[in-house]
Design a protein around this motif. Structure first.
Motif, PDB file in Angstrom:
ATOM      1  N   TYR A   2       3.053   0.217  -7.549  1.00 31.21           N
ATOM      2  CA  TYR A   2       2.766  -0.164  -8.861  1.00 31.21           C
ATOM      3  C   TYR A   2       3.950  -0.521  -9.487  1.00 31.21           C
ATOM      4  O   TYR A   2       3.060  -0.899 -10.444  1.00 31.21           O
ATOM      5  N   GLU A 113      -0.627  10.311  -6.928  1.00 29.19           N
ATOM      6  CA  GLU A 113      -1.616   9.654  -6.969  1.00 29.19           C
ATOM      7  C   GLU A 113      -3.583  10.607  -7.351  1.00 29.19           C
ATOM      8  O   GLU A 113      -4.211   9.746  -7.778  1.00 29.19           O
ATOM      9  N   THR A 119      -2.345   9.928 -13.135  1.00 32.62           N
ATOM     10  CA  THR A 119      -1.992   8.909 -14.457  1.00 32.62           C
ATOM     11  C   THR A 119      -2.391   8.912 -15.893  1.00 32.62           C
ATOM     12  O   THR A 119      -1.584   7.844 -16.298  1.00 32.62           O
ATOM     13  N   LYS A 181      -8.852   1.263 -14.062  1.00 30.58           N
ATOM     14  CA  LYS A 181      -9.490   2.359 -12.682  1.00 30.58           C
ATOM     15  C   LYS A 181      -9.818   3.350 -13.177  1.00 30.58           C
ATOM     16  O   LYS A 181     -10.965   4.112 -12.388  1.00 30.58           O
ATOM     17  N   VAL A 185     -12.523   4.373  -9.738  1.00 31.96           N
ATOM     18  CA  VAL A 185     -11.872   5.991  -9.333  1.00 31.96           C
ATOM     19  C   VAL A 185     -13.025   7.352  -8.974  1.00 31.96           C
ATOM     20  O   VAL A 185     -14.037   6.586  -9.327  1.00 31.96           O
TER      21      VAL A 185
END
Length: 229
Positions: A2, A113, A119, A181, A185
């Protein structure tokens, strides 16, 4: 990885900001008529030093809205992220700088992650660097510029602003990735944001580098001074 995708997107935006900067500082020339032109007129009405307060306010808002990282979690994420990066780089080196089919580094990143605050932790790190880079633009003693301009403060500010593009864009892209996200998520990984907060955060990041480009255009115009053509 990423991180590599973010790096590629930042290179594109960096080039776009520089193109915007020089196109805005170039005068429109009327054929056959000599004119005296001050490129700073109009360009600095809204985008001089005071405009940096808008950038700072955008970053301060994110600082207020984002969840804080507990000290123990911050220490763990810092140490494990550094270790994972080291392992991944060693694997690349052993594999002739090609991504290995099976990577312990990527496995460790995947474990990171999976942690709910990872994050956000990354965004907060990028945010802290972005805030420092903007504050440094007006700080003559920051030492963040590439060259020393003792007799031209506007040139020095332009140089320090150029130095701020990378951290500012890194923050913007990481924040946009975080907000995107949030739509898929697990609930345990979602951060508590109202629709208004989500909109302000995303909208703020989308204009950061463009607004910095306008500021740099003003500084470049002042460095150029009055032009005759």
């Amino acid at each position: 990885m990423y991180q590599n995708n973010i790096g590629d997107r930042m290179k594109i935006k960096y080039a776009a900001v520089l193109a915007l900067l020089f196109s805005m500082a170039s005068p429109a020339i009327s054929a056959g008529h000599q004119q005296d032109y001050d490129p700073a007129e109009g360009r600095c009405n809204f985008w001089d030093d005071a405009s940096l307060k808008t950038l700072t306010a955008t970053l301060d808002y994110a600082d207020q809205v984002l969840p804080n990282i507990p000290p123990e979690e911050d220490r763990y994420l810092t140490a494990e992220s550094t270790a994972a990066q080291k392992v991944y780089e060693e694997e690349l080196k052993k594999n002739n700088w090609k991504a290995p089919a099976q990577s312990q580094g990527n496995t460790r990143y995947a474990a990171l992650e999976a942690r709910p605050l990872y994050t956000v932790w990354g965004v907060r790190n990028a945010l802290a660097k972005a805030k420092l880079s903007i504050a440094a633009i007006l700080d003559e003693g920051s030492g963040t510029g590439f060259v020393t301009y003792r007799k031209n403060p506007d040139a020095a500010k332009l140089d320090r602003a150029l130095h701020a593009i990378y951290p500012l864009d890194a923050y913007a892209l990481s924040m946009q990735a975080l907000l995107t996200k949030q739509t898929y998520v697990p609930q345990s990984h979602k951060i508590m944001l109202t629709a208004d907060q989500w909109s302000k955060l995303y909208g703020g990041t989308s204009t950061l580098t463009t607004n910095l480009g306008y500021y740099m255009s003003c500084k470049l115009a002042k460095v150029m001074g009055r032009q005759s053509f």
